[in-house]
Design a protein around this motif. Sequence first.
Motif, mmCIF file in Angstrom:
data_model
loop_
_atom_site.group_PDB
_atom_site.id
_atom_site.type_symbol
_atom_site.label_atom_id
_atom_site.label_comp_id
_atom_site.label_asym_id
_atom_site.label_seq_id
_atom_site.Cartn_x
_atom_site.Cartn_y
_atom_site.Cartn_z
ATOM 1 N N GLY A 120 47.499 37.811 42.411
ATOM 2 C CA GLY A 120 45.766 37.863 43.450
ATOM 3 C C GLY A 120 45.030 37.871 42.019
ATOM 4 N N ASP A 121 44.099 36.933 42.380
ATOM 5 C CA ASP A 121 43.008 38.002 41.265
ATOM 6 C C ASP A 121 42.093 38.464 42.130
ATOM 7 O OD1 ASP A 121 43.075 35.381 38.948
ATOM 8 O OD2 ASP A 121 41.547 34.817 40.549
ATOM 9 N N ASP A 122 42.206 39.554 43.140
ATOM 10 C CA ASP A 122 41.328 40.327 43.617
ATOM 11 C C ASP A 122 42.611 41.536 43.266
ATOM 12 O OD1 ASP A 122 42.771 38.678 45.266
ATOM 13 O OD2 ASP A 122 42.040 39.244 47.006
ATOM 14 N N THR A 123 43.427 41.292 43.453
ATOM 15 C CA THR A 123 45.026 42.220 43.933
ATOM 16 C C THR A 123 44.666 43.102 42.751
ATOM 17 O OG1 THR A 123 45.955 41.891 46.093
ATOM 18 C CG2 THR A 123 47.119 42.851 44.197
ATOM 19 N N LEU A 124 44.748 42.465 41.446
ATOM 20 C CA LEU A 124 44.659 42.927 40.040
ATOM 21 C C LEU A 124 43.579 43.294 39.915
ATOM 22 C CD1 LEU A 124 46.649 39.171 38.313
ATOM 23 C CD2 LEU A 124 47.410 42.018 38.844
ATOM 24 N N GLN A 125 42.201 42.769 39.890
ATOM 25 C CA GLN A 125 41.367 43.045 39.778
ATOM 26 C C GLN A 125 41.287 44.944 40.356
ATOM 27 O OE1 GLN A 125 37.863 40.641 40.295
ATOM 28 N NE2 GLN A 125 38.541 39.283 38.512
ATOM 29 N N ARG A 126 41.038 44.573 41.645
ATOM 30 C CA ARG A 126 41.660 46.104 42.280
ATOM 31 C C ARG A 126 42.227 47.320 41.510
ATOM 32 N NH1 ARG A 126 41.481 43.501 46.842
ATOM 33 N NH2 ARG A 126 39.632 43.148 48.274
ATOM 34 N N ARG A 127 43.127 46.810 40.806
ATOM 35 C CA ARG A 127 44.354 47.314 39.953
ATOM 36 C C ARG A 127 43.944 47.512 38.234
ATOM 37 N NH1 ARG A 127 48.577 44.863 40.999
ATOM 38 N NH2 ARG A 127 50.063 45.536 42.334
ATOM 39 N N THR A 128 43.379 47.037 38.142
ATOM 40 C CA THR A 128 42.966 47.199 36.551
ATOM 41 C C THR A 128 41.581 47.695 36.093
ATOM 42 O OG1 THR A 128 42.317 45.231 36.722
ATOM 43 C CG2 THR A 128 44.543 45.408 35.707
ATOM 44 N N GLN A 129 40.467 47.471 37.780
ATOM 45 C CA GLN A 129 39.412 47.879 36.937
ATOM 46 C C GLN A 129 38.926 48.673 38.369
ATOM 47 O OE1 GLN A 129 38.107 44.314 35.705
ATOM 48 N NE2 GLN A 129 36.936 43.825 37.804
ATOM 49 N N GLY A 130 39.285 48.856 39.511
ATOM 50 C CA GLY A 130 38.854 49.510 40.869
ATOM 51 C C GLY A 130 37.706 48.397 41.243
ATOM 52 N N TYR A 131 37.911 47.220 41.145
ATOM 53 C CA TYR A 131 36.942 46.755 41.820
ATOM 54 C C TYR A 131 36.933 45.206 41.448
ATOM 55 C CZ TYR A 131 33.835 46.574 37.138
ATOM 56 O OH TYR A 131 33.769 46.155 36.221
ATOM 57 N N VAL A 132 36.230 43.690 42.364
ATOM 58 C CA VAL A 132 36.303 42.917 42.276
ATOM 59 C C VAL A 132 35.406 42.012 41.934
ATOM 60 C CG1 VAL A 132 38.508 42.250 43.676
ATOM 61 C CG2 VAL A 132 35.944 42.050 44.509
ATOM 62 N N VAL A 133 35.378 41.121 41.396
ATOM 63 C CA VAL A 133 34.763 39.853 41.071
ATOM 64 C C VAL A 133 34.876 38.845 40.954
ATOM 65 C CG1 VAL A 133 32.449 38.965 38.557
ATOM 66 C CG2 VAL A 133 33.897 41.633 38.759
ATOM 67 N N PRO A 134 34.388 38.024 42.250
ATOM 68 C CA PRO A 134 35.107 37.007 42.748
ATOM 69 C C PRO A 134 34.475 35.269 41.862
ATOM 70 C CG PRO A 134 34.367 37.765 44.626
ATOM 71 C CD PRO A 134 33.599 38.972 43.122
ATOM 72 N N GLU A 135 32.985 35.572 41.368
ATOM 73 C CA GLU A 135 32.561 35.070 40.439
ATOM 74 C C GLU A 135 33.214 34.661 39.260
ATOM 75 O OE1 GLU A 135 30.822 37.023 41.649
ATOM 76 O OE2 GLU A 135 29.233 36.498 42.770
ATOM 77 N N SER A 136 34.392 35.165 38.883
ATOM 78 C CA SER A 136 35.058 35.443 37.723
ATOM 79 C C SER A 136 37.033 34.201 38.495
ATOM 80 C CB SER A 136 35.896 36.751 36.640
ATOM 81 O OG SER A 136 36.037 37.470 38.586
ATOM 82 N N PHE A 137 37.467 34.908 39.373
ATOM 83 C CA PHE A 137 38.894 34.263 39.384
ATOM 84 C C PHE A 137 38.921 33.155 38.807
ATOM 85 C CE2 PHE A 137 38.060 36.975 43.837
ATOM 86 C CZ PHE A 137 37.992 38.017 43.225
ATOM 87 N N ASN A 138 39.776 32.618 38.387
ATOM 88 C CA ASN A 138 40.184 31.881 38.266
ATOM 89 C C ASN A 138 42.124 31.336 38.731
ATOM 90 O OD1 ASN A 138 42.007 33.068 36.066
ATOM 91 N ND2 ASN A 138 40.469 32.332 34.555
ATOM 92 N N HIS A 139 42.631 32.524 39.200
ATOM 93 C CA HIS A 139 44.210 31.920 40.290
ATOM 94 C C HIS A 139 44.203 31.670 41.604
ATOM 95 C CE1 HIS A 139 45.146 32.740 35.464
ATOM 96 N NE2 HIS A 139 45.744 32.060 36.007
ATOM 97 N N GLY A 140 43.243 32.291 42.010
ATOM 98 C CA GLY A 140 42.993 32.347 43.300
ATOM 99 C C GLY A 140 43.749 33.800 44.073
#
Length: 304
Positions: free
Chosen positions: A256-276
């Motif tokens: 999931g976009d949120d899980t991947l972003q937390r793993r790779t950058q430590g925070y999420v940017v919902p506006e950049s989600f494009n897979h869910g």
Amino acid sequence: MDWKGRRQSDNIEDRRGNSSRGRNPFGRSGIRLPSGGIRRSGMSIKTIVIIGVIYFGLKLIGIDPLQLLGGGSSGNLPGSQSVSERQISPTRQDEMTQFVATVLAETEDVWNGVMKSQGFTYAEPKLVLFSGAVSSACGNASSASGPFYCPGDQKVYIDLTFFDELAQRFEASGDFAQAYVLAHEVGHHVQNLIGVLPEFNRMRPSLSQAEENQMSIRVELQADCFAGIWGHYTAQKGLLERGDLEEALNAAQQIGDDTLQRRTQGYVVPESFNHGTSAQRKQWFARGFETGRLDACDTFNNPV
């Protein structure tokens, strides 16, 4: 997943080691969409086509979207510097080849049946096995891109080292997790056949970045739901083993976009989600798995 000893697909093209060998596909004719659409419970595939303004986040799989007719990636996964350097023993390579050929055959059985029930023929995709890098009708890609579907040639591409990456880097192990990834890409092929991807290509020039991201999410979730439909019928055959469904849901969670972003950058940017998000991907896979119905996968007319 109880896959050994079952039919293996002939729609395999092996390009590993710059190999050009492959086996001939079944050669089924392309699909023809009836003018009135295909309806179930008041929802037509034509409606999906009209509303399905789609974008796949192709930039994240290493392919220039301006060169494509529209495609799909497996899960918006960050590239790995080591994936192309991984070595798999010949025995393991052979087992994984047999596995993906078997899973592909199972998707053929399911989608041939589903499409036949709707009144038309399913044009079976080919699965291209490659190592390191590959050239497709959608451009060039490396192993770090992850699996992807190219509508230009109606082929799914995968470097089998991705499965080790999925298990070790993204903590999504198990054969049914791997099957989910392949079924998701085949789901993009179904979208291409029913007209969703061509419609996206027609309307893409008018999309803003925000619209691209939102429609990308809807198309990826529909591919997850289509993967769930495959899982539904696979379960009916009695091929699933204890823990298989949980493996697929965990894979959906991990990419999931949120899980991947937390793993790779430590925070999420919902506006950049494009897979869910992880929750969305699990929800839509589960919906397809529970219902086994195309109309249940209408991500364009329902909240996601």
